[in-house]
Design an enzyme around this catalytic site. Structure first.
Site, mmCIF file in Angstrom:
data_model
loop_
_atom_site.group_PDB
_atom_site.id
_atom_site.type_symbol
_atom_site.label_atom_id
_atom_site.label_comp_id
_atom_site.label_asym_id
_atom_site.label_seq_id
_atom_site.Cartn_x
_atom_site.Cartn_y
_atom_site.Cartn_z
ATOM 1 C CE1 TYR A 197 -2.743 -3.204 2.231
ATOM 2 C CE2 TYR A 197 -3.525 -2.554 0.074
ATOM 3 C CZ TYR A 197 -3.548 -3.416 1.137
ATOM 4 O OH TYR A 197 -4.374 -4.504 1.101
ATOM 5 C CG HIS A 252 -4.411 0.349 3.014
ATOM 6 N ND1 HIS A 252 -3.808 0.487 4.236
ATOM 7 C CD2 HIS A 252 -4.970 -0.885 3.022
ATOM 8 C CE1 HIS A 252 -3.979 -0.610 4.950
ATOM 9 N NE2 HIS A 252 -4.677 -1.461 4.236
HETATM 10 C C1 GCO Z 1 -7.890 -5.194 2.078
HETATM 11 C C2 GCO Z 1 -7.282 -4.640 3.324
HETATM 12 C C3 GCO Z 1 -6.260 -5.489 3.994
HETATM 13 C C4 GCO Z 1 -5.844 -4.859 5.296
HETATM 14 C C5 GCO Z 1 -5.621 -5.912 6.355
HETATM 15 C C6 GCO Z 1 -5.315 -5.281 7.702
HETATM 16 O O1 GCO Z 1 -8.435 -4.394 1.305
HETATM 17 O O2 GCO Z 1 -7.912 -6.427 1.964
HETATM 18 O O3 GCO Z 1 -6.850 -3.314 3.129
HETATM 19 O O4 GCO Z 1 -5.184 -5.765 3.192
HETATM 20 O O5 GCO Z 1 -4.692 -4.077 5.144
HETATM 21 O O6 GCO Z 1 -6.788 -6.698 6.431
HETATM 22 O O7 GCO Z 1 -5.077 -6.248 8.677
HETATM 23 MG MG MG Z 2 -8.460 -2.398 2.044
#
Ligand code: GCO
Ligand code: MG
Length: 446
Positions: A197, A252
């Site tokens: 991210y 994110h």
């Molecule tokens: C997504 C989420 C995850 C989170 C994670 C945090 O869209 O799947 O952003 O990648 O970062 O679940 O623990």
């Molecule tokens: Mg997410």
């Protein structure tokens, strides 16, 4: 003979006659109702236990609710991967004693009373614990009825659940290779990310490190390299794969709201299926400006714990997809209310379905997906062998569609002996998001 005695004890003569199908205790519906009224058939909770494990890259937590009927138990997901031990304590120290002797059949009553039993509420730890109990009671309800949970809610609106999968890489070639492999697996919706991210690997000047600010393991992420790379990535993937592939992306909450609006406007020409988490939940009031500025469909919600967060965005139609993490909202009973609310405001579902959700939680996502008319899309991740060993009957994905095991309840079982082979890493870095910093050392939301 047993049945006759039971009838007599219930004050029900043979007058009932042939009233239709017998239930699992050999009782007709009217008899079962009478028995329940007398309390003799009431199913009571005898134990609420939370079990944590780490079969893959994430800590998972499952709650097992045992009942007064020998062998009848339910499973729920309580996974809060960053803070497993407080969830375990919340279950063992509070929800277990609170639930002893209570009717396992009365899900909403239990949920409402457990929700307020802590007085302060709507936080990630207690919501996850409550979700474990709640989902387990729905599992029990399905087993009692001899039906998958989706049948309890009125049955299917679709034959299976359309899914999206994650693609990404550190450069355009890696991203294209990753997208191609997902297309070959049959996915029609693919999330594309350049690296982690915020495309951290593209940021170069960790001036804060040179200044001895923070710790060496603290990560660097500047906005500009990410903003430029994301537009280039969409352009390149569209050129490689054409206009029909549905492309998703997760900001994110990594950039300033103004930068997010500018990025969304630049991505409009690539027709994203949705862009997720353009701002942090703390900036929810920005969604009116985002709505006014761009036609890009928006998904938001994985970080939500409270109705104060999802209700305003849904009722003002400020988002297109509600993306809550079911166990973070307090469970299945909450998510189905969110789905129904969203239906009346043309907001579709896109439940959070990452690696830090147990197969029980993924099954709950899918049972809800199957029954709601305002289904949008479902995030899925592959289950490794260890996870499949621990959770027999876990959902399957084929040709971009997800399927539940059509057994009563969630259709997922739990092999606790196998789970013990994969202890959680509670204290280690795996449970933390390392601090992310701009060049000057200022904190970035993870
Ligand atoms: C997504 C989420 C995850 C989170 C994670 C945090 O869209 O799947 O952003 O990648 O970062 O679940 O623990
Ligand atoms: Mg997410």
């Amino acid at each position: 003979m047993k049945r006759r005695n039971l009838l007599k004890s219930l004050g029900l003569g043979a007058s009932l006659g042939a009233l239709g199908v017998l239930d699992r205790r050999g009782l007709h519906a009217a008899e079962a109702t009478a028995a329940a009224a007398k309390g003799s058939a009431r199913l009571k909770i005898t134990k609420v236990r939370a079990i944590a494990m780490r079969p893959g890259g994430s800590n998972l937590i499952v709650v097992k609710v045992e009942t007064s009927e020998p062998g009848l138990y339910g499973l729920g997901c309580a996974t809060y991967t960053q803070r497993p031990s407080p969830v375990l304590a919340a279950v063992h120290d509070f929800l277990d004693p609170f639930s002893h002797g209570r009717d396992a059949d009365n899900i909403e009553d239990l949920w409402q009373n457990a929700y307020t039993s802590s007085y302060w509420r709507n936080g990630p730890v207690l919501n996850n614990a409550l979700s474990g109990l709640d989902m387990a009671l729905w599992d029990i309800k399905g087993k009692r009825a001899g039906m998958p949970v989706h049948q309890l809610l009125g049955g299917k609106c679709r034959f299976a659940v359309d899914c999206y999968s994650h693609a990404g890489g550190r450069d355009l070639k890696d991203v294209v290779d990753s997208v191609r492999s997902k297309v070959q697996q049959g996915f029609r919706h693919i999330r594309i990310q350049m690296g982690s991210y915020g495309s951290e690997h593209l940021s170069t000047r960790a001036d804060f490190r040179d200044a001895g600010f923070g710790l060496p393991q603290d990560k660097l992420m500047d906005s500009l390299p990410y903003l430029k790379a994301t537009v280039k990535m969409f352009d390149h993937v569209r050129t490689e794969f054409g206009d029909d592939l549905e492309l998703l992306h997760d900001i994110h909450e990594r950039i300033e709201p103004r930068d997010a609006i500018r990025l969304l406007k630049e991505l409009e020409r690539f027709r994203p299926f949705f862009i997720e988490d353009p701002v942090a939940p703390e900036a929810n009031d920005y969604f009116r400006q985002i709505r006014a500025a761009t036609t890009v469909p928006i998904a938001m919600g994985e970080l939500f714990n409270s109705p104060h967060e999802w209700v305003p965005l849904i009722k003002e139609r400020l988002i297109d997809f509600i993306r809550v993490h079911l166990s973070q909202t307090g469970g299945f009973s909450v998510a189905r209310k969110i789905a129904t609310l969203a239906e009346f405001f043309n907001v579709r579902s896109a439940w959070h379905g990452p690696g830090d959700t147990s197969p029980v939680g993924h099954a709950a996502n899918l049972h809800l997906d199957l029954v709601i008319p305002n289904f949008g899309i479902q995030e899925v991740v592959p289950f490794n062998e260890a996870t499949q060993e621990i959770f027999p009957g876990c959902p399957t994905v084929k040709n971009g569609y997800a399927y539940v095991n059509e057994a009563p309840g969630w259709g997922v079982d739990f092999n606790e002996t196998a789970a013990k082979k994969y202890p959680i890493d509670n204290a280690g870095r795996s449970a933390y998001w390392e601090p992310v910093r701009r060049r000057d050392g200022s904190a970035v939301r993870p």
